[in-house]
Write a protein that holds these residues in place. Structure first.
Motif, PDB file in Angstrom:
ATOM      1  N   TRP A  56       3.460   2.649  -1.311  1.00  0.00           N
ATOM      2  CA  TRP A  56       3.343   2.459   0.148  1.00  0.00           C
ATOM      3  C   TRP A  56       2.598   1.169   0.484  1.00  0.00           C
ATOM      4  CZ3 TRP A  56       6.676   4.986   2.747  1.00  0.00           C
ATOM      5  CH2 TRP A  56       7.018   6.309   2.442  1.00  0.00           C
ATOM      6  N   PHE A  57       1.550   0.847  -0.262  1.00  0.00           N
ATOM      7  CA  PHE A  57       0.830  -0.405   0.010  1.00  0.00           C
ATOM      8  C   PHE A  57       1.793  -1.602  -0.061  1.00  0.00           C
ATOM      9  CE2 PHE A  57      -3.399   1.559  -1.555  1.00  0.00           C
ATOM     10  CZ  PHE A  57      -3.843   1.763  -0.256  1.00  0.00           C
ATOM     11  N   ALA A  58       2.671  -1.580  -1.085  1.00  0.00           N
ATOM     12  CA  ALA A  58       3.589  -2.715  -1.264  1.00  0.00           C
ATOM     13  C   ALA A  58       4.586  -2.826  -0.117  1.00  0.00           C
ATOM     14  CB  ALA A  58       4.326  -2.576  -2.592  1.00  0.00           C
ATOM     15  N   ARG A  59       4.836  -1.725   0.578  1.00  0.00           N
ATOM     16  CA  ARG A  59       5.888  -1.727   1.593  1.00  0.00           C
ATOM     17  C   ARG A  59       5.369  -1.737   3.023  1.00  0.00           C
ATOM     18  NH1 ARG A  59       7.434   0.080  -2.968  1.00  0.00           N
ATOM     19  NH2 ARG A  59       9.577  -0.190  -3.672  1.00  0.00           N
ATOM     20  N   THR A  60       4.071  -1.713   3.192  1.00  0.00           N
ATOM     21  CA  THR A  60       3.542  -1.647   4.570  1.00  0.00           C
ATOM     22  C   THR A  60       2.690  -2.865   4.926  1.00  0.00           C
ATOM     23  OG1 THR A  60       1.646  -0.334   3.787  1.00  0.00           O
ATOM     24  CG2 THR A  60       3.538   0.891   4.655  1.00  0.00           C
ATOM     25  N   ARG A  61       2.719  -3.892   4.071  1.00  0.00           N
ATOM     26  CA  ARG A  61       1.864  -5.062   4.335  1.00  0.00           C
ATOM     27  C   ARG A  61       2.197  -5.750   5.655  1.00  0.00           C
ATOM     28  NH1 ARG A  61      -1.259  -6.232  -0.068  1.00  0.00           N
ATOM     29  NH2 ARG A  61      -0.379  -5.765  -2.110  1.00  0.00           N
ATOM     30  N   ILE A  63       2.985  -4.258   8.331  1.00  0.00           N
ATOM     31  CA  ILE A  63       2.371  -3.478   9.418  1.00  0.00           C
ATOM     32  C   ILE A  63       0.871  -3.730   9.427  1.00  0.00           C
ATOM     33  CG2 ILE A  63       1.948  -1.150  10.331  1.00  0.00           C
ATOM     34  CD1 ILE A  63       4.531  -0.259   8.907  1.00  0.00           C
ATOM     35  N   CYS A  64       0.281  -3.717   8.229  1.00  0.00           N
ATOM     36  CA  CYS A  64      -1.167  -3.860   8.118  1.00  0.00           C
ATOM     37  C   CYS A  64      -1.519  -4.318   6.704  1.00  0.00           C
ATOM     38  CB  CYS A  64      -1.812  -2.492   8.387  1.00  0.00           C
ATOM     39  SG  CYS A  64      -3.594  -2.492   8.212  1.00  0.00           S
ATOM     40  N   PRO A  65      -2.326  -5.364   6.540  1.00  0.00           N
ATOM     41  CA  PRO A  65      -2.732  -5.768   5.192  1.00  0.00           C
ATOM     42  C   PRO A  65      -3.591  -4.682   4.553  1.00  0.00           C
ATOM     43  CG  PRO A  65      -3.987  -7.003   6.831  1.00  0.00           C
ATOM     44  CD  PRO A  65      -2.967  -6.186   7.583  1.00  0.00           C
ATOM     45  N   ASN A  66      -3.622  -4.632   3.214  1.00  0.00           N
ATOM     46  CA  ASN A  66      -4.374  -3.571   2.552  1.00  0.00           C
ATOM     47  C   ASN A  66      -5.191  -4.096   1.380  1.00  0.00           C
ATOM     48  OD1 ASN A  66      -2.692  -3.325   0.043  1.00  0.00           O
ATOM     49  ND2 ASN A  66      -1.113  -2.892   1.584  1.00  0.00           N
ATOM     50  N   HIS A  67      -5.956  -3.203   0.778  1.00  0.00           N
ATOM     51  CA  HIS A  67      -6.944  -3.595  -0.242  1.00  0.00           C
ATOM     52  C   HIS A  67      -6.360  -3.801  -1.639  1.00  0.00           C
ATOM     53  CE1 HIS A  67      -8.089   0.700  -1.884  1.00  0.00           C
ATOM     54  NE2 HIS A  67      -6.801   0.524  -1.829  1.00  0.00           N
ATOM     55  N   LEU A  68      -5.095  -3.453  -1.830  1.00  0.00           N
ATOM     56  CA  LEU A  68      -4.536  -3.468  -3.192  1.00  0.00           C
ATOM     57  C   LEU A  68      -4.457  -4.884  -3.772  1.00  0.00           C
ATOM     58  CD1 LEU A  68      -2.947  -1.989  -5.528  1.00  0.00           C
ATOM     59  CD2 LEU A  68      -0.897  -2.661  -4.305  1.00  0.00           C
ATOM     60  N   LEU A  69      -4.989  -5.054  -4.985  1.00  0.00           N
ATOM     61  CA  LEU A  69      -4.844  -6.322  -5.707  1.00  0.00           C
ATOM     62  C   LEU A  69      -3.938  -6.140  -6.914  1.00  0.00           C
ATOM     63  CD1 LEU A  69      -8.565  -7.515  -5.553  1.00  0.00           C
ATOM     64  CD2 LEU A  69      -6.626  -8.433  -4.244  1.00  0.00           C
ATOM     65  N   ALA A  70      -4.127  -5.078  -7.676  1.00  0.00           N
ATOM     66  CA  ALA A  70      -3.295  -4.849  -8.866  1.00  0.00           C
ATOM     67  C   ALA A  70      -3.439  -3.411  -9.332  1.00  0.00           C
ATOM     68  CB  ALA A  70      -3.733  -5.789  -9.990  1.00  0.00           C
ATOM     69  N   LEU A  71      -2.396  -2.923 -10.004  1.00  0.00           N
ATOM     70  CA  LEU A  71      -2.477  -1.646 -10.716  1.00  0.00           C
ATOM     71  C   LEU A  71      -2.690  -1.952 -12.184  1.00  0.00           C
ATOM     72  CD1 LEU A  71       0.504   0.343  -9.126  1.00  0.00           C
ATOM     73  CD2 LEU A  71      -1.923   0.395  -8.489  1.00  0.00           C
ATOM     74  N   ARG A  72      -3.542  -1.200 -12.837  1.00  0.00           N
ATOM     75  CA  ARG A  72      -3.763  -1.408 -14.269  1.00  0.00           C
ATOM     76  C   ARG A  72      -2.708  -0.635 -15.070  1.00  0.00           C
ATOM     77  NH1 ARG A  72      -9.891  -2.614 -15.633  1.00  0.00           N
ATOM     78  NH2 ARG A  72     -10.005  -4.530 -14.391  1.00  0.00           N
ATOM     79  N   PRO A  73      -2.481  -1.038 -16.321  1.00  0.00           N
ATOM     80  CA  PRO A  73      -1.429  -0.400 -17.131  1.00  0.00           C
ATOM     81  C   PRO A  73      -1.626   1.102 -17.346  1.00  0.00           C
ATOM     82  CG  PRO A  73      -2.118  -2.470 -18.131  1.00  0.00           C
ATOM     83  CD  PRO A  73      -3.064  -2.217 -16.988  1.00  0.00           C
ATOM     84  N   ASP A  74      -2.840   1.619 -17.162  1.00  0.00           N
ATOM     85  CA  ASP A  74      -3.023   3.069 -17.339  1.00  0.00           C
ATOM     86  C   ASP A  74      -2.402   3.878 -16.198  1.00  0.00           C
ATOM     87  OD1 ASP A  74      -4.755   2.764 -15.190  1.00  0.00           O
ATOM     88  OD2 ASP A  74      -6.575   3.263 -16.312  1.00  0.00           O
ATOM     89  N   GLY A  75      -1.984   3.203 -15.129  1.00  0.00           N
ATOM     90  CA  GLY A  75      -1.312   3.884 -14.028  1.00  0.00           C
ATOM     91  C   GLY A  75      -2.238   4.674 -13.114  1.00  0.00           C
ATOM     92  N   SER A 286       7.324  -3.585  -6.649  1.00  0.00           N
ATOM     93  CA  SER A 286       8.378  -4.517  -6.244  1.00  0.00           C
ATOM     94  C   SER A 286       9.104  -3.917  -5.048  1.00  0.00           C
ATOM     95  CB  SER A 286       9.342  -4.775  -7.394  1.00  0.00           C
ATOM     96  OG  SER A 286       9.873  -3.552  -7.835  1.00  0.00           O
ATOM     97  N   ALA A 287       8.865  -4.517  -3.899  1.00  0.00           N
ATOM     98  CA  ALA A 287       9.410  -3.948  -2.673  1.00  0.00           C
ATOM     99  C   ALA A 287      10.928  -4.044  -2.641  1.00  0.00           C
ATOM    100  CB  ALA A 287       8.794  -4.627  -1.454  1.00  0.00           C
ATOM    101  N   ASP A 288      11.533  -4.795  -3.603  1.00  0.00           N
ATOM    102  CA  ASP A 288      12.992  -4.812  -3.675  1.00  0.00           C
ATOM    103  C   ASP A 288      13.492  -3.759  -4.670  1.00  0.00           C
ATOM    104  OD1 ASP A 288      11.818  -6.158  -5.768  1.00  0.00           O
ATOM    105  OD2 ASP A 288      13.449  -7.565  -6.020  1.00  0.00           O
ATOM    106  N   GLY A 289      12.566  -2.984  -5.226  1.00  0.00           N
ATOM    107  CA  GLY A 289      12.955  -1.886  -6.101  1.00  0.00           C
ATOM    108  C   GLY A 289      13.532  -0.768  -5.253  1.00  0.00           C
ATOM    109  N   PRO A 290      13.755   0.409  -5.849  1.00  0.00           N
ATOM    110  CA  PRO A 290      14.342   1.510  -5.098  1.00  0.00           C
ATOM    111  C   PRO A 290      13.539   1.774  -3.818  1.00  0.00           C
ATOM    112  CG  PRO A 290      14.101   2.073  -7.412  1.00  0.00           C
ATOM    113  CD  PRO A 290      13.421   0.759  -7.210  1.00  0.00           C
ATOM    114  N   LEU A 291      14.210   1.663  -2.713  1.00  0.00           N
ATOM    115  CA  LEU A 291      13.557   1.874  -1.417  1.00  0.00           C
ATOM    116  C   LEU A 291      14.059   3.172  -0.822  1.00  0.00           C
ATOM    117  CD1 LEU A 291      13.555  -1.335   0.794  1.00  0.00           C
ATOM    118  CD2 LEU A 291      11.728   0.336   0.587  1.00  0.00           C
ATOM    119  N   PRO A 292      13.195   3.880  -0.134  1.00  0.00           N
ATOM    120  CA  PRO A 292      13.703   5.050   0.570  1.00  0.00           C
ATOM    121  C   PRO A 292      14.745   4.622   1.588  1.00  0.00           C
ATOM    122  CG  PRO A 292      11.379   4.639   1.088  1.00  0.00           C
ATOM    123  CD  PRO A 292      11.789   3.615   0.098  1.00  0.00           C
TER     124      PRO A 292
END
Ligand code: ATP
Ligand code: MG
Length: 293
Positions: A56-61, A63-75, A286-292
């Motif tokens: 959701w963070f990747a797809r709502t920027r 509308i509103c910027p958010n705190h996300l910088l990166a996801l770590r490989p542990d998920g 990747s916001a161009d990945g599978p989108l609802p």
């Protein structure tokens, strides 16, 4: 993690400082019901919450910027901007459930919103409403009026988070519904950076911060089957537990059933296989990945 400072533990997340501007939020597999953390964990639950929030963070920027910088490989670990959090919870309700339903039954009002007469439990509201709550340090969060919320964060800030919360909810609810899930209500947390910029933070639009209902079983006039914690709540209630700490341990079938429902919610909303997320968490970003649709 030698370079990090442990700042604290929430019911679900561990917080670490990476540097003065960045935090690491690590979502554990802990589960709470009735605001009590249970002694049994749900394997992968923290990954589901982290992956969905990232999605959701990747797809709502826009509308509103958010705190996300990166996801770590542990998920389960999110690198994010360290913010000064607003001391209110920004709840949006599109349907009448939980404390909203209770308040409506008692007064016809929900956080100062006058709703039409004759609504039944779980009814869809004519428009989503913004119903802020206090962020209680301990115990249950409490609904407050918009006037009280304005006294806490300021009138202009409150207007801003109300507008953003409703817009975020509408975007997500529309897309989730197209994929068979009703987001009945949800809670957002916002914070400000050093320049005073407002960002969406914490987790977003997960089964822990929202009520997810399967759309094909929706029927107003009763409580809805919840997507995720239903097994856990049903089990806990049936043990006769008095809802104070410590909670009951969960048997393996309840753990497995709950885990399956969290993963089902993830896959249904994102259209991404959970196994693919685990092997490469960035797939949700990747916001161009599978989108609802
Ligand atoms: N970008 C951020 N900067 C600073 N604090 C943050 C940021 N994002 C989230 N937080 C805070 O980190 C904590 C997250 O931990 P967690 O969700 O476990 O806490 P909790 O709210 O006690 O649990 P629950 O969600 O079950 O009520 C919250 O206190 C949240 O306000
Ligand atoms: Mg939280």
């Amino acid at each position: 993690m030698p370079d990090t400072v442990h700042l604290g533990s929430g019911k679900v997340r561990e917080l670490y400082a990476l540097d003065p501007d960045r935090l690491l939020l690590v979502a554990s597999d802990r589960i709470s019901t009735f605001d009590v953390v249970l002694p049994t964990e749900i394997p992968d639950k923290g990954r589901v919450l982290t992956g969905l929030s990232g999605f959701w963070f990747a797809r709502t920027r826009s509308i509103c910027p958010n705190h996300l910088l990166a996801l770590r490989p542990d998920g389960r670990s999110t690198e994010c901007r360290r913010l000064a959090m607003l001391p209110i919870e920004c709840v949006v309700r599109g349907y009448l459930a939980g404390s909203g339903w209770k308040d409506y039954g008692a007064t016809g009002l929900v956080c100062g919103h006058r709703l039409p007469a004759g609504l039944v439990e779980s009814d869809r509201l004519p428009e989503p409403i913004f119903t802020p709550a206090t962020k209680a340090e301990t115990g249950h969060d409490e609904n407050i009026s918009r006037e009280d919320a304005a006294r806490i964060v300021g009138r202009d800030r409150l207007d801003e988070v109300e507008r953003l919360s409703i817009a975020l909810y509408q975007f997500a609810a529309r897309h989730a519904l197209a994929r068979g899930i009703i987001i009945a209500d949800t809670k957002f947390e916002f914070g400000t950076d050093a320049d005073g910029r407002l960002l969406l933070a914490d987790e977003a639009l997960t089964p822990d911060s929202s009520r997810f209902w399967p759309a094909d079983r929706y029927a107003p006039g009763r409580a809805q089957p919840a997507f995720d914690k239903q097994y856990v709540r049903d089990f806990c209630e049936q043990t006769g537990w008095n809802k104070t700490s410590p909670g009951p341990a969960l048997p393996p079938d309840v753990v497995a059933g709950t885990r399956a429902r969290y993963i089902e919610a993830f896959e249904q909303i994102t259209g991404i296989r959970f196994a693919d997320y685990v092997s490469r968490p960035d797939v949700v970003l990747s916001a161009d990945g599978p989108l609802p649709r």
